[in-house]
Design a protein around this motif. Sequence first.
Motif, mmCIF file in Angstrom:
data_model
loop_
_atom_site.group_PDB
_atom_site.id
_atom_site.type_symbol
_atom_site.label_atom_id
_atom_site.label_comp_id
_atom_site.label_asym_id
_atom_site.label_seq_id
_atom_site.Cartn_x
_atom_site.Cartn_y
_atom_site.Cartn_z
ATOM 1 N N THR A 28 0.679 -1.127 0.316
ATOM 2 C CA THR A 28 0.075 -0.236 0.401
ATOM 3 C C THR A 28 0.643 1.345 0.117
ATOM 4 O O THR A 28 1.927 1.428 0.675
ATOM 5 N N SER A 84 -2.126 11.700 2.632
ATOM 6 C CA SER A 84 -0.178 11.268 2.658
ATOM 7 C C SER A 84 0.801 12.226 3.321
ATOM 8 O O SER A 84 1.884 11.207 2.878
ATOM 9 N N GLU A 99 -3.545 2.911 7.102
ATOM 10 C CA GLU A 99 -3.448 2.928 5.680
ATOM 11 C C GLU A 99 -4.517 2.517 5.066
ATOM 12 O O GLU A 99 -5.077 2.663 3.760
#
Lengths: 679, 214
Positions: free
Chosen positions: A678, B99, B181
């Motif tokens: 990921t 991010s 995540e």
Amino acid sequence: MTTTASRPASTIFRRPRATEGFWSWITTTDHKKIGIMYGYAAFFFFIIGGVEALLLRLQLAGPNGDFLTAAEYNAMFTTHGVTMIFLFVMPVSAAFFNYLLPLMIGARDVAFPRMNALSWWIFIFGGLFLYSVIFFGDVVPPAGIADGQGVVVAGNIDPADQTLLGGLPDGGWFLYQPNAGPEYSPGTAIDFALIGLQILGVASLISSINFIVTVFNMRAEGMRLLRMPVFVWMTLVVAFLLLFSLPIIAVALFMATFDRSFGTLFFQATGGGDPILWQHMFWLFGHPEVYILILPAMGIVSEVLPTNSRKPLFGYAAIVFAGGAIAFLGFGVWAHHMFSSGITPVAQAAFGLSTMTIAVPTGIKIFNWMGTMWGGRLRFNTAMLFSIGFVAMFVIGGLSGVTHSIVPSDWQQTDTYYIVAHFHYVLFGGAIFGIFSGVYYWFPKITGRMLNEKLGKAHFWVQFIGFNLTFAPMHWLGLQGMVRRTWRYAPEAGLGPWNLAVTIGAFTIALGIAIFWVNWIYSKRKGEPSGLDPWDARTIEWTIPNPTPAYNYAVPPVIHSLDDFWHQKYTEDDEGRPVRKEGADELIERLDHEGRNPKSPIHMPAPSYFPFIMAMGLPLIGYGIIYHTSIIGKALLVIGPLITIGALIGWGIEPLEETEDHDEHGDGQGGELVGARTS
Amino acid sequence: MADTFELEESADIPNSHAGDHHVVHESTGIDNRKLGMWVFLSSEFLFFGAFISNYLLYGNRDFDSVVPRDIYDIPFTSISSFVLLMSSLTMVLAHHALSTGDQNGTKTWLMATALLGSVFLGGQVFEFYEFVTVKDMTLTSNPASSAFYMLTGFHGAHVGIGILMLLSLFGIARRQGGLSEKHGMNLELVGLYWHFVDIIWIVIFTIVYLLGAS
């Protein structure tokens, strides 16, 4: 990382554990079990659709038949069409896709196993919803039009005709407006058809997304796109066809439903609406739908013919690209269904031309299949017979289809039995023969036993003769002017003898199907065990034991070429003839042993209750829309979405019984490697 | 490509076998769910394409009753369109914040996106209300009004579903103190969907409102 306890919700939402028995089928996410359920459901509806066809033929066996009332007749030809298309051919194709797609690309499951279960449950609830009109439908005869002498008539339908069967949806499978609109078709039968099709469309849309992602993303190592079996390619093409045609029919169905239930005016000519718009939207979906029905069978035949000709498929790439070309052109020919509806000459010429064009890729396929058989050492087993039958019958249906691109000729044939003959040659002689070929070919894969060959050949010949006796005379009847969807014909029309032949043919087909069922029931218990490789096959789904183990591949396959399994077994001599390698028999024994004895337990996607629950909400919403004026309907409009959304939330937070990483990839296949990447 | 991510802690996983390398996937290198979302959105384009064509067919015809092109309030709709476009910006900011590991920023921008979306939706509810009660154009007035309400209504429903997804993400982020995540991918999926809904609105606003107004 290994437990689910990190998330509090997991104590409430346990994943079900049953692997056998009733609950294992309700909660399964195994593509094989889902495929088997699709198959049984499809054949169940096949019997219903077949009985409806037989009732139609009894009515038409002689002039002035009085076996069915006019209302019943209308309902029967409508439900026969809807059932065979949406509840038999499509789901039985989905059964093949589900069962075989992961096996053929060397995967352990599809990309989204729970979504796969969801599409199956939505499908079956949609099918049952459609037929539940018998119990929950509300029959209201059309208001009628005064004929000038104080008598109120409504078409040829006498309100007294409205019996149990007559209460099913009528108006033809394409539900043309305004005939299927609120004015001429009051009552709820058409609503059940519209919303039923909408629900079935949701199921197909979900599975098409799933299959596209599966084909692109779940291939085994070395399984490049142009090494995939043709059946996989056709699955992919069909998935794209569904993806792009379903939204259009979804919009059309919404519009028609709103017209009927909420008084919009899309197709109501009296309010300024345009009934022809329905035809455009319907056929913009409906013609790709034809290829959705036929391409899976073409994929099946492209597997059966090379195996039983003991030759590689002739022109593999050409067949693949022809499949794509058919799909692409299939979006540009819809108005050839509408030549008699008053579209402009330019449109007629354009659609006539595009219709001719589509014969080119189809012809490529036909010649490639013939090239495959040419010079091969053919084995005429039942699967092969059905495949050859497919090619032959499809050529006849295809040729009569091309005649429709000649516009003046089409005007003559529109709404006659010539059309009925044409599309049955394509859909029965084509799609259903191909499907039976696949059933005989892959039955050992599913059960570990062979279908009986003697009964199988009897089935083929009875069905083949019955099929031609049924549908060939329809060409002549049509050209003589016998009009489609007409309840009766007069004795002096001279249509009686051939109609009797057609009816006898229809019952011959029924006999053939009965032989098939006897064969199925017998062979499932007492059929000869198949071993690993009963057909000396070419593709990798035959490198694993029969019936397929729950985990599919004990050792993940690595693919080196097209027809990988064949090349493991065979090499070529100087003249290009196949020579069996020395170790081939040992290889098969080893594969069988390894396939049954994985070195360690294998993670598979966990079962789930939520696809079943979520799907259950949709028909409730459907009833709610139809009966939205009543208090029960309003309640259902609340309860249905609550069930669906509730199940969606449960779906989101139920534990995965495996690593978090596993879930990350849409509960695909095991979580070991994928987890780390990921971004 | 996943071969490069040999799992180090495979010993932690019960029943796993170090040699069990079957899951090389995704073959294309694109995450399954992301690819699935793209595929789904490609279908959605045809869904709205059909509704827009439907409006183009009826929108310019004359009917006895009041039709949408006579009663558009272009300044009002321009502002609500601007609000919706800005929500795409905040969506990007939310994605960017995640991010860079800025969990608070993620939550803030997620909420901002949901709020902007709600403002747009509120504008649409107000517009419908005014059209129905003041301008006397209902769903059943004529095919043009039917087409208008169906098109913009289904778009509004899409915005509504998007807001629910944004709020769910916000709720998860609050409860777990940030997005893991795993949910990072969910944020990306919601983002794709949200941008799609915006793009469709640009088309609708241009074709139906700006070019359609008389």
